[in-house]
Design an enzyme around this catalytic site. Structure first.
Site, PDB file in Angstrom:
ATOM      1  N   VAL A 120      -0.469   7.384   4.164  1.00 38.85           N
ATOM      2  CA  VAL A 120       0.054   6.576   5.329  1.00 38.85           C
ATOM      3  C   VAL A 120       1.056   5.632   4.042  1.00 38.85           C
ATOM      4  O   VAL A 120       2.193   6.575   4.988  1.00 38.85           O
ATOM      5  CB  VAL A 120      -0.508   5.394   6.415  1.00 38.85           C
ATOM      6  CG1 VAL A 120       0.312   4.498   7.183  1.00 38.85           C
ATOM      7  CG2 VAL A 120      -1.901   6.020   6.846  1.00 38.85           C
ATOM      8  N   VAL A 124      -4.879   2.168  16.167  1.00 44.20           N
ATOM      9  CA  VAL A 124      -5.636   2.721  17.043  1.00 44.20           C
ATOM     10  C   VAL A 124      -5.382   4.094  17.583  1.00 44.20           C
ATOM     11  O   VAL A 124      -3.895   3.922  18.097  1.00 44.20           O
ATOM     12  CB  VAL A 124      -6.283   1.560  18.283  1.00 44.20           C
ATOM     13  CG1 VAL A 124      -6.770   2.325  19.570  1.00 44.20           C
ATOM     14  CG2 VAL A 124      -6.709   0.073  18.101  1.00 44.20           C
ATOM     15  N   GLY A 177       0.321  -1.415  -0.003  1.00 43.19           N
ATOM     16  CA  GLY A 177       0.058  -0.050   0.133  1.00 43.19           C
ATOM     17  C   GLY A 177       0.705   1.624   0.092  1.00 43.19           C
ATOM     18  O   GLY A 177       1.646   1.062   0.868  1.00 43.19           O
ATOM     19  N   GLU A 206       0.679  -0.653  16.361  1.00 41.12           N
ATOM     20  CA  GLU A 206       0.361   0.259  17.378  1.00 41.12           C
ATOM     21  C   GLU A 206      -0.435   1.694  16.167  1.00 41.12           C
ATOM     22  O   GLU A 206      -1.565   2.288  16.674  1.00 41.12           O
ATOM     23  CB  GLU A 206       1.512   1.310  17.658  1.00 41.12           C
ATOM     24  CG  GLU A 206       1.696   2.341  18.271  1.00 41.12           C
ATOM     25  CD  GLU A 206       0.830   1.945  19.896  1.00 41.12           C
ATOM     26  OE1 GLU A 206      -0.812   2.502  19.927  1.00 41.12           O
ATOM     27  OE2 GLU A 206       0.970   1.927  20.648  1.00 41.12           O
ATOM     28  N   ARG A 266      -2.164  -0.935  -6.189  1.00 41.76           N
ATOM     29  CA  ARG A 266      -3.472  -1.573  -7.391  1.00 41.76           C
ATOM     30  C   ARG A 266      -2.723  -0.733  -8.587  1.00 41.76           C
ATOM     31  O   ARG A 266      -3.030  -1.570  -9.276  1.00 41.76           O
ATOM     32  CB  ARG A 266      -4.018  -0.926  -7.037  1.00 41.76           C
ATOM     33  CG  ARG A 266      -4.776  -2.167  -6.180  1.00 41.76           C
ATOM     34  CD  ARG A 266      -5.997  -1.940  -5.700  1.00 41.76           C
ATOM     35  NE  ARG A 266      -6.064  -0.652  -4.792  1.00 41.76           N
ATOM     36  CZ  ARG A 266      -7.514  -0.140  -4.397  1.00 41.76           C
ATOM     37  NH1 ARG A 266      -8.546  -1.077  -4.085  1.00 41.76           N
ATOM     38  NH2 ARG A 266      -7.601   1.027  -2.987  1.00 41.76           N
ATOM     39  N   LYS A 310     -11.587  -0.107  16.766  1.00 39.96           N
ATOM     40  CA  LYS A 310     -10.969  -0.458  17.271  1.00 39.96           C
ATOM     41  C   LYS A 310     -10.492  -0.742  18.684  1.00 39.96           C
ATOM     42  O   LYS A 310     -10.446  -0.758  19.991  1.00 39.96           O
ATOM     43  CB  LYS A 310     -10.409   1.726  17.665  1.00 39.96           C
ATOM     44  CG  LYS A 310     -10.165   2.074  16.536  1.00 39.96           C
ATOM     45  CD  LYS A 310     -10.246   3.552  15.927  1.00 39.96           C
ATOM     46  CE  LYS A 310      -9.334   3.546  14.755  1.00 39.96           C
ATOM     47  NZ  LYS A 310     -10.157   4.602  14.480  1.00 39.96           N
ATOM     48  N   GLU A 323     -14.860  10.555   4.539  1.00 39.80           N
ATOM     49  CA  GLU A 323     -14.461  10.611   3.395  1.00 39.80           C
ATOM     50  C   GLU A 323     -16.244  10.857   2.495  1.00 39.80           C
ATOM     51  O   GLU A 323     -16.600  10.831   3.208  1.00 39.80           O
ATOM     52  CB  GLU A 323     -14.383   8.612   3.424  1.00 39.80           C
ATOM     53  CG  GLU A 323     -12.750   8.884   3.596  1.00 39.80           C
ATOM     54  CD  GLU A 323     -12.504   7.041   3.487  1.00 39.80           C
ATOM     55  OE1 GLU A 323     -12.237   6.321   3.648  1.00 39.80           O
ATOM     56  OE2 GLU A 323     -12.120   6.967   4.777  1.00 39.80           O
TER      57      GLU A 323
END
Lengths: 430, 430
Positions: free
Chosen positions: A17, A134, A13, A131, A48, A207, A192
């Site tokens: 991030v 959440v 990905g 980590e 992708r 979460k 979004e």
């Protein structure tokens, strides 16, 4: 004692991030090497759409074949930031089978099927760190798994979704309705295009499942978490909250039952007093209270989402996992030894704030009070206002099991003198 | 996969913290064993007064010979909660020599000579953990050493001494003077009979040294920390702070210089805006802000002292160190690779709030403003009040090097028209 052969990292990905992770790995390579004890290098980046230009990511590292990347056998750590259940789950278990440790930010997968991931990590003697799953950059998983490993956590209470906190904060400060506040959140990039996962609290529930499992050393899955979104919260609810000296937050609440024999996990909007530190958590920030037997009340606060903050959490895990790899050790694995069951919402002890539209005639309050008493629910305060033949009753209860409270509301709905239940909201944070 | 041979723990000190550690080790033995993967047992407790009855500590484990206890060779972990430089330092290094890892709550020793402890731990391949040394139960050392290991910390700003926060909070809320508030703190057990270490900020300075060293991956000793106590803070200072929309806190501030080539660490009272989250930290609570490049602003909040909270931090470390022992690995050691020098206070860039008693005649403000300009200090606001031939000027500066600010104050003191400098305080938190 710097090792010169680099540790190899595969990135699954390269969105908001992932691209930050790649950027920091490049710009801060020296610091990361010094802290780990060996250089780290990107071995490949699975995406992708390979045609998209990704600054700082060498073209030759980009691949669409994530499966092949995690199966190479020379990858030390796989960083998974694609999200969702599949193909993430298969890619992670495949990574473990081929000797890699995994750093993941995938709250949905961990909440849905963390056990499978832990089992694969354990079987192959590798690390599973998350980590970033959440509350973004806020250290929360590590404090719960490690700092509080010698303590007994009784409660976790927090704001773990930035989008909904932004919306509720706007509603609170501007008096806007839900739709208007959502539009603003969307325009500013906080929500979004399809906000369902946030506003219907699927994200926060995932979460809560992760936090409850770690806090209570038992297995808690997404399905175990009671979930209520915040799309029904109205400007009128905020007005009621203000009259009580409260505001409204979407809270994730994980609790150990008073007898210690079960736990609960839930996510729903709730009124909390303005004096509570969570009441002043503004905009898209997150904050989580942890109550432990010896430590007392701790609070962790910070940005709960965003590319850079989430990348900070991912990279902290990456450093830890790389150190473990060099030491030929692993960090803490799944801890579910208490095997405490998760009780249903009906057994949660909480308080209700109920607004009723009632007939403006004598005896109504007595009738209403009788219904509460019949359900074993004790009333804290009642406020009665009337005008033009209409009247409203605002009742705040003492603590009672949620089943008794919702039973009371059902009974109130059937009363002739109760024209409608204008709003019901739980009251927390005392 | 539970190991049955217990890990042996030697406890040095059995006061407020030590007795809580012993108690929790007994009452929560099952949980600790499950989380570690092996049972832990007390191998011995070194105390000064063996005759004192200690609930839950078997008499036969008590010894006055701490040296012999840490030299036994069969001890896996030594927990040091006696404090002070010696004999703690010798006992810790001896423990490492005999194969034990060490969990310490000793901020003074770590700030004074952490390098010696780290070196001994490294030489013998053992762990040195000390979460309890800073801010009690609040996870802070582990988040800085591990969670933020992939990030770049630029600033740590916090309230790290509960005693002085209690006193300042009392002065703020009740209008009391320093002595009166100290008396209350002493009566309630928040201040020791000799409060010097707290009120003169030696305790906070030691914590600042530890935090700065870890945050910036360099060596910072107690002597490197600029230190100003809070015994001179007056009710009038609080009144001035209120007029500015501020309160006064004793802050520990560790900063990376703007050019990134040095760091600073300091502890002093400062005005901070009421809107700053640290302003609302009440009573003896602690709270620390950490600003990192990717993570943004994080805050950690909780009880900063007390037997049970400190024991929680000690036990979290104990679990981690025991897990490492079983895995034949060690956690992070000293990280000082940046070798960034610590700049003196004069180079810190800050703001001053200065109250001057001046002659009530024309031209004084112009003279005063000239002195600021000559020192390169830009004025933010001036407030002038006069009565009965006396006048006062309250000046708040823009940011400038501390040397320029203190040079300005020295020059003001020599002016005929300035009758006195009523108070000087730094302004932080924007």
């Amino acid at each position: 004692m710097m090792r010169t052969r680099p540790l190899k990292v595969a990135l699954l990905g390269c969105g908001v991030v992932g691209s930050e992770v790649a950027r920091i790995m490049t710009t801060h390579a020296g610091d990361l090497a010094a802290r780990i004890g060996a250089p780290v290098e990107l071995a490949g980046v699975a995406v992708r759409r390979p045609s998209k230009v990704r600054e700082g990511v060498p073209r030759e590292l980009v691949t669409t074949d994530a499966k092949a990347l995690v199966s190479r056998g020379d990858v030390d750590v796989v960083v998974e930031v694609i999200g969702g259940i599949e193909p993430a789950r298969t890619l992670i278990t495949t990574a473990f089978e081929h000797g890699a440790s995994v750093v993941s930010a995938n709250k949905a997968l961990l909440a849905e099927d963390g056990a499978t991931l832990y089992a694969a990590a354990g079987k192959h003697g590798r690390d599973l760190y998350f980590e970033a799953a959440v509350a973004g950059a806020i250290p929360l998983i590590r404090p719960l798994r490690e700092s509080l490993a010698g303590d007994k956590v009784n409660r976790v209470l927090g704001i773990v979704n930035g989008t909904t906190n932004f919306i509720l904060d706007k509603m609170d400060t501007s008096g806007a309705g839900y739709s208007e506040a959502l539009d603003e959140a969307t325009a500013l990039g906080y929500a979004e295009a399809d906000p369902t996962a946030d506003v219907e609290a699927f994200d926060a529930a995932a979460k809560a499942a992760i936090l409850a499992g770690i806090a209570f050393h038992t297995r808690v899955r997404l399905d175990d978490v009671y979930r209520e979104g915040m799309t029904e919260v109205t400007a009128a609810d905020f007005a009621s909250a203000k009259q009580m000296g409260c505001t409204i937050k979407l809270l994730a609440i994980c609790e150990r039952a008073a007898d210690g024999r079960s736990v609960t996990a839930r996510v729903h909007p709730a009124m909390i007093p303005l004096s509570h530190p969570l009441a002043s958590v503004r905009e898209a920030y997150n904050a989580v209270f942890v109550e432990a037997e010896a430590a007392g009340r701790l609070m962790f606060y910070g940005p709960g989402a965003g590319g850079a903050p989430t990348a900070s959490a991912v990279l902290g895990d990456l450093v830890a996992v790389c150190r473990n790899k060099l030491a030929e050790a692993t960090g803490p694995g799944e801890s579910v030894y208490t095997r405490l069951p998760v009780s249903p919402m009906g057994e949660v002890v909480t308080r209700y704030h109920i607004s009723l539209d009632v007939a403006d005639k004598p005896g109504v309050l007595a009738q209403v009070a009788t219904v509460f008493a019949e359900h074993g629910v004790s009333i804290d305060t009642v406020r009665q206002t009337g005008k033009d033949g209409e009247a409203s009753l605002v009742v705040v209860t003492h603590r009672a099991p949620d089943a008794a409270l919702s039973g009371t509301v059902e009974a109130l709905r059937t009363m002739d003198t109760v024209r409608g239940v204008a709003s019901i909201m739980r009251v927390e944070g005392e």
